[in-house]
Design a protein around this motif. Sequence first.
Motif, PDB file in Angstrom:
ATOM      1  N   PHE A   4       0.856  -1.191   0.028  1.00 56.36           N
ATOM      2  CA  PHE A   4      -0.115  -0.063   0.033  1.00 56.36           C
ATOM      3  C   PHE A   4       0.949   1.257   0.098  1.00 56.36           C
ATOM      4  O   PHE A   4       1.989   1.156   0.426  1.00 56.36           O
ATOM      5  N   THR A   5       0.287   2.318  -0.679  1.00 60.79           N
ATOM      6  CA  THR A   5       1.124   3.633  -0.632  1.00 60.79           C
ATOM      7  C   THR A   5       0.649   4.188   0.406  1.00 60.79           C
ATOM      8  O   THR A   5      -0.620   4.413   0.561  1.00 60.79           O
ATOM      9  N   VAL A   6       1.286   5.032   1.555  1.00 64.54           N
ATOM     10  CA  VAL A   6       0.875   5.693   2.473  1.00 64.54           C
ATOM     11  C   VAL A   6       1.644   7.071   2.336  1.00 64.54           C
ATOM     12  O   VAL A   6       2.842   7.086   2.110  1.00 64.54           O
ATOM     13  N   THR A  17       5.765   9.801   0.927  1.00 64.27           N
ATOM     14  CA  THR A  17       4.873   8.570   0.480  1.00 64.27           C
ATOM     15  C   THR A  17       6.123   7.340   0.836  1.00 64.27           C
ATOM     16  O   THR A  17       7.339   7.582   0.543  1.00 64.27           O
ATOM     17  N   GLU A  19       6.062   2.789   0.175  1.00 64.55           N
ATOM     18  CA  GLU A  19       5.276   1.648   0.043  1.00 64.55           C
ATOM     19  C   GLU A  19       5.368   0.714   1.255  1.00 64.55           C
ATOM     20  O   GLU A  19       6.437   0.630   1.848  1.00 64.55           O
ATOM     21  N   PRO A  25      -5.363  -1.754   4.273  1.00 61.63           N
ATOM     22  CA  PRO A  25      -4.844  -0.009   4.354  1.00 61.63           C
ATOM     23  C   PRO A  25      -4.591   0.232   5.663  1.00 61.63           C
ATOM     24  O   PRO A  25      -3.824   1.171   5.909  1.00 61.63           O
ATOM     25  N   ALA A  28      -1.405  -0.831   7.117  1.00 58.61           N
ATOM     26  CA  ALA A  28      -0.378  -0.196   6.411  1.00 58.61           C
ATOM     27  C   ALA A  28      -0.103   1.293   6.966  1.00 58.61           C
ATOM     28  O   ALA A  28       1.047   1.693   7.304  1.00 58.61           O
ATOM     29  N   ALA A  29      -1.197   2.063   7.233  1.00 59.91           N
ATOM     30  CA  ALA A  29      -1.140   3.275   7.955  1.00 59.91           C
ATOM     31  C   ALA A  29      -0.352   2.937   9.370  1.00 59.91           C
ATOM     32  O   ALA A  29       0.205   3.965   9.792  1.00 59.91           O
ATOM     33  N   THR A  56      -3.217   5.922   4.393  1.00 59.76           N
ATOM     34  CA  THR A  56      -3.132   5.012   3.250  1.00 59.76           C
ATOM     35  C   THR A  56      -3.771   5.687   1.835  1.00 59.76           C
ATOM     36  O   THR A  56      -5.016   6.224   2.276  1.00 59.76           O
ATOM     37  N   ASP A  58      -5.585   5.239  -1.725  1.00 58.41           N
ATOM     38  CA  ASP A  58      -6.074   3.988  -2.819  1.00 58.41           C
ATOM     39  C   ASP A  58      -5.616   4.181  -3.954  1.00 58.41           C
ATOM     40  O   ASP A  58      -4.514   5.035  -4.171  1.00 58.41           O
ATOM     41  N   GLU A  63      -7.016   9.877  -0.452  1.00 56.94           N
ATOM     42  CA  GLU A  63      -6.958   9.161   1.132  1.00 56.94           C
ATOM     43  C   GLU A  63      -7.877   8.280   1.403  1.00 56.94           C
ATOM     44  O   GLU A  63      -9.172   8.740   0.871  1.00 56.94           O
ATOM     45  N   THR A  67      -8.174   5.085   7.586  1.00 56.81           N
ATOM     46  CA  THR A  67      -6.756   4.796   7.804  1.00 56.81           C
ATOM     47  C   THR A  67      -5.955   5.764   8.586  1.00 56.81           C
ATOM     48  O   THR A  67      -4.960   5.891   8.776  1.00 56.81           O
TER      49      THR A  67
END
Length: 72
Positions: A4-6, A17, A19, A25, A28-29, A56, A58, A63, A67
Amino acid sequence: MPKFTVLSRVDAYVDYTAEVEADSPEEAAEIAYEGGPEIKWIEQGTVEFDAARVVTLDAHGEEIESTVCGKG
């Protein structure tokens, strides 16, 4: 495990950002918010904001509000 990209907003108007591998999600956050040497932040540019937060993104770079970690 999915990646996930945070997004992190913690440093005087600069977005970063990273990964993050996680099962969801939200996880990930949380992983990114806790930090650690495995998190590699990449500067993305500047934006105005009032408080530090991690969220996180999408697949469209939006945003995922559920998350959010921190204030903002």
